[in-house]
Scaffold this active site. Structure first.
Site, PDB file in Angstrom:
ATOM      1  CB  VAL A   1      -3.016  -3.028  -4.791  1.00 10.05           C
ATOM      2  CG1 VAL A   1      -2.533  -4.439  -4.472  1.00 10.05           C
ATOM      3  CG2 VAL A   1      -3.164  -2.212  -3.525  1.00 10.05           C
TER       4      VAL A   1
ATOM      5  CB  THR B   1     -15.534  -2.553 -12.983  1.00  4.43           C
ATOM      6  OG1 THR B   1     -14.689  -1.439 -12.686  1.00  4.43           O
ATOM      7  CG2 THR B   1     -15.252  -3.681 -12.018  1.00  4.43           C
TER       8      THR B   1
ATOM      9  NE  ARG C   1      -5.458   7.753   4.286  1.00 10.52           N
ATOM     10  CZ  ARG C   1      -5.331   6.429   4.113  1.00 10.52           C
ATOM     11  NH1 ARG C   1      -4.150   5.858   3.999  1.00 10.52           N
ATOM     12  NH2 ARG C   1      -6.410   5.665   4.063  1.00 10.52           N
TER      13      ARG C   1
ATOM     14  CG  HIS D   1       0.925   2.756   5.214  1.00 14.63           C
ATOM     15  ND1 HIS D   1       0.618   3.870   4.470  1.00 14.63           N
ATOM     16  CD2 HIS D   1      -0.099   1.886   5.022  1.00 14.63           C
ATOM     17  CE1 HIS D   1      -0.538   3.678   3.844  1.00 14.63           C
ATOM     18  NE2 HIS D   1      -0.994   2.477   4.153  1.00 14.63           N
TER      19      HIS D   1
ATOM     20  CB  CYS E   1      -1.068  -1.776   4.001  1.00 17.44           C
ATOM     21  SG  CYS E   1      -2.415  -0.636   4.325  1.00 17.44           S
TER      22      CYS E   1
ATOM     23  CD  GLN F   1      -2.526   3.606   8.137  1.00 17.82           C
ATOM     24  OE1 GLN F   1      -2.841   3.372   9.288  1.00 17.82           O
ATOM     25  NE2 GLN F   1      -3.185   3.090   7.125  1.00 17.82           N
TER      26      GLN F   1
END
Ligand code: NAP
Length: 372
Positions: free
Chosen positions: A13, A37, A269, A276, A137, A164
Site C-alpha cells: 500500500v 521499523t 482469497r 479484488h 479494500c 480477493q
C-alpha cells in the site's frame, strides 16, 4: 508547510501511495519524513531526481513522531495499536491517517472515501476529528462501483462473494504465492517435456506436493496456487469471518446510513496477484430497468466504467489483469435475475491497492493539507 511522517511506505500500500503522490506532485506541499521499523538509518524513497537522500527514522521513536503535524501509516494494526496509544499519552494533537483497520470503527474516526462521503469528511474536520482511516479494500471498491445506487437510496440489500488477490495479504503473501508457483512448476517441468506425458499423473503429483509440508506456506498456512481459500481474517462469534463482517459494518459507517443496509456474503482469497473482484446479488427497492441502473451507476463518478454484458467484452475488460494498476472500477454482468424483477446481478473489479487503499489515503492527506 506541514511536517508529514510516513510509516509503512515500503509495503504494498505504502509504495503505491508514494508512487501516486509523486505523480500528483503532493510532495511539493509538505515536508516529508520517512520512518521504518526495520531499515532505520538507511535511505528512504527517491521523490525527485536532484533530492538529498532521505534518512529513515525509527518508526517506534515517539519523540520524533510527535514532532509531525500529520502521520500517515500504511504498516498494520499491530503498529497502530502500540504507537497511537503512546502518542495520545504524550498529548500529541496531530492528524492520524491509517490504512489499517484498528481505529476504523472508533467513534472519533472517519473512514475516508471522499467520492462517497466528502460531506462527512468536511463536517468531521470542522468538528475537530483527527483520525482518518482508509476503509476495507473490498468495501471501498464496492461502494465506488455502486455509489450511484446508494446515493439514490435504491439498494435494499447486497449478497456478495469476493475473489480477493494474494497481495491483499501484503508483500510477503504475494512473494509466497510466487514461490508456490515456482515450487510446483519445478516439480513437474520434466514431466511436461515428455511428449507422452500423462496429465492425470502430473495432476496427482501437484496435489501431493501441494498437500505436503515442503511447499512454502508460512503466510497463507496452505497452498493458494492452483487452489483458493474461502476464509480471510479472524472468526467472529456469528460464524462470519472478520473480512465478511466489515462488509456491512464499514459500508454503513462510510454512508452514515440512517437505516442499516444489509451486506453479507463470503470472502474468498484466490491466486490472482492484484485487484479484488466481487460477484454481487443486489436487491433493489424499485423495479427499474437495467438501462436506468447502468445510467445511474456510470453518472456517479468518473472512475466507474460499465462493461456490456457480452462475452467478448467481458473476457477482454472485466478481468483483474486488465484493471490492475488503474484507478478504473469496472462493473459488468449486469442483468435482472430469475429470482424477480428487483434482483440484479453484477460483477465488479477494482485495484485494491489504489481505490482499495492508497488513493483514499492520498486524497484525505491532500484535503487535510488544503483545509487545516
Ligand atoms: P506489507 O506489504 O506487508 O508492508 C508493511 C510493512 O512491512 C512495510 O512497510 C515494511 O515496513 C515491512 N516489510 C517487511 N518486509 C518487507 C518487504 N520484503 N517488502 C516491503 N515491505 C516489507 O503490508 P500492506 O499490504 O502494504 O498493508 C499495510 C496495511 O494496509 C495493513 O494494515 C493492511 O491490512 C492494509 N491494507 C492492505 C491492503 C492490500 O491490498 N495489501 C489493502 C487495504 C488495506 P518497514 O520499512 O518498517 O520494515
Amino acid at each position: 508547510m506541514k511536517c508529514v511522517g510516513f510509516i509503512g511506505w515500503r509495503g504494498m500500500v505504502g509504495s503505491v501511495l508514494i508512487e501516486r503522490m509523486i505523480k500528483k506532485k503532493n510532495f511539493d506541499n509538505i515536508i516529508p519524513y520517512f520512518f521504518s521499523t526495520s531499515q532505520i538509518g538507511k535511505s528512504g524513497p527517491i521523490l525527485s531526481k536532484n533530492q538529498d537522500i532521505n534518512i529513515l527514522y525509527n518508526a517506534y521513536d515517539t519523540d520524533i513522531l510527535q514532532e509531525m503535524d500529520i502521520l500517515v501509516t500504511c504498516y498494520g494494526n499491530d503498529y497502530t495499536k502500540i504507537i497511537y496509544k503512546k502518542l495520545k499519552k504524550k498529548k500529541w494533537k496531530g492528524y492520524w491517517i491509517d490504512a489499517s483497520s484498528y481505529l476504523r470503527m472508533k467513534k472519533k474516526s472517519i473512514i475516508c472515501l471522499d467520492p462517497i462521503n466528502k460531506e462527512l469528511i468536511y463536517k468531521g474536520l470542522e468538528k475537530g476529528i483527527k483520525n482518518f482511516i482508509g476503509g476495507n479494500c473490498t468495501v471501498s471498491l464496492m461502494l465506488m462501483a455502486l455509489s450511484g445506487l446508494f446515493k439514490k437510496d435504491l439498494i435494499d440489500w447486497i449478497s456478495v462473494s469476493t475473489y480477493q488477490a494474494a497481495s491483499g495479504g501484503g508483500s510477503k503473501n504475494m512473494c509466497e504465492l510466487l514461490e508456490q508457483m515456482g515450487f510446483i512448476y519445478k516439480s513437474i517441468k520434466y514431466d511436461l517435456k515428455n511428449i507422452n506425458y500423462k496429465i492425470l499423473e502430473i495432476e496427482k503429483k501437484i496435489k501431493n506436493i501441494s498437500l505436503s509440508n515442503i511447499i512454502p506456506k508460512e503466510n497463507f498456512k496452505c497452498v493458494l496456487f492452483g487452489s483458493l481459500i474461502p476464509w480471510i481474517d479472524k472468526r467472529m462469534n456469528n460464524g462470519q469471518s472478520r473480512e465478511e463482517w466489515k462488509g456491512q459494518a464499514e459500508t454503513n459507517k462510510i454512508l452514515s446510513s440512517k437505516k442499516k443496509i444489509i451486506v453479507d456474503g463470503l470472502c474468498v482469497r484466490i491466486g490472482t496477484f492484484r485487484c479484488h473482484s466481487q460477484s454481487l446479488t443486489i436487491k433493489i427497492k424499485k423495479n427499474i430497468s437495467i438501462q436506468e441502473i447502468k445510467q445511474i451507476i456510470s453518472n456517479d463518478n468518473r472512475w466507474v466504467k460499465i462493461v456490456p454484458n457480452v462475452y467478448e467484452e467481458t473476457i477482454k475488460k472485466l478481468t483483474p489483469i486488465n484493471v490492475s494498476g488503474t484507478l478504473n472500477i469496472l462493473i459488468g454482468r449486469l442483468r435482472k435475475m430469475n429470482i424477480g424483477s428487483k434482483y440484479i446481478s453484477a460483477f465488479t473489479i477494482g485495484d485494491q491497492l489504489l481505490w482499495g487503499a492508497a488513493e483514499p489515503i492520498r486524497r484525505i492527506l491532500e484535503i487535510i493539507i488544503l483545509n487545516t
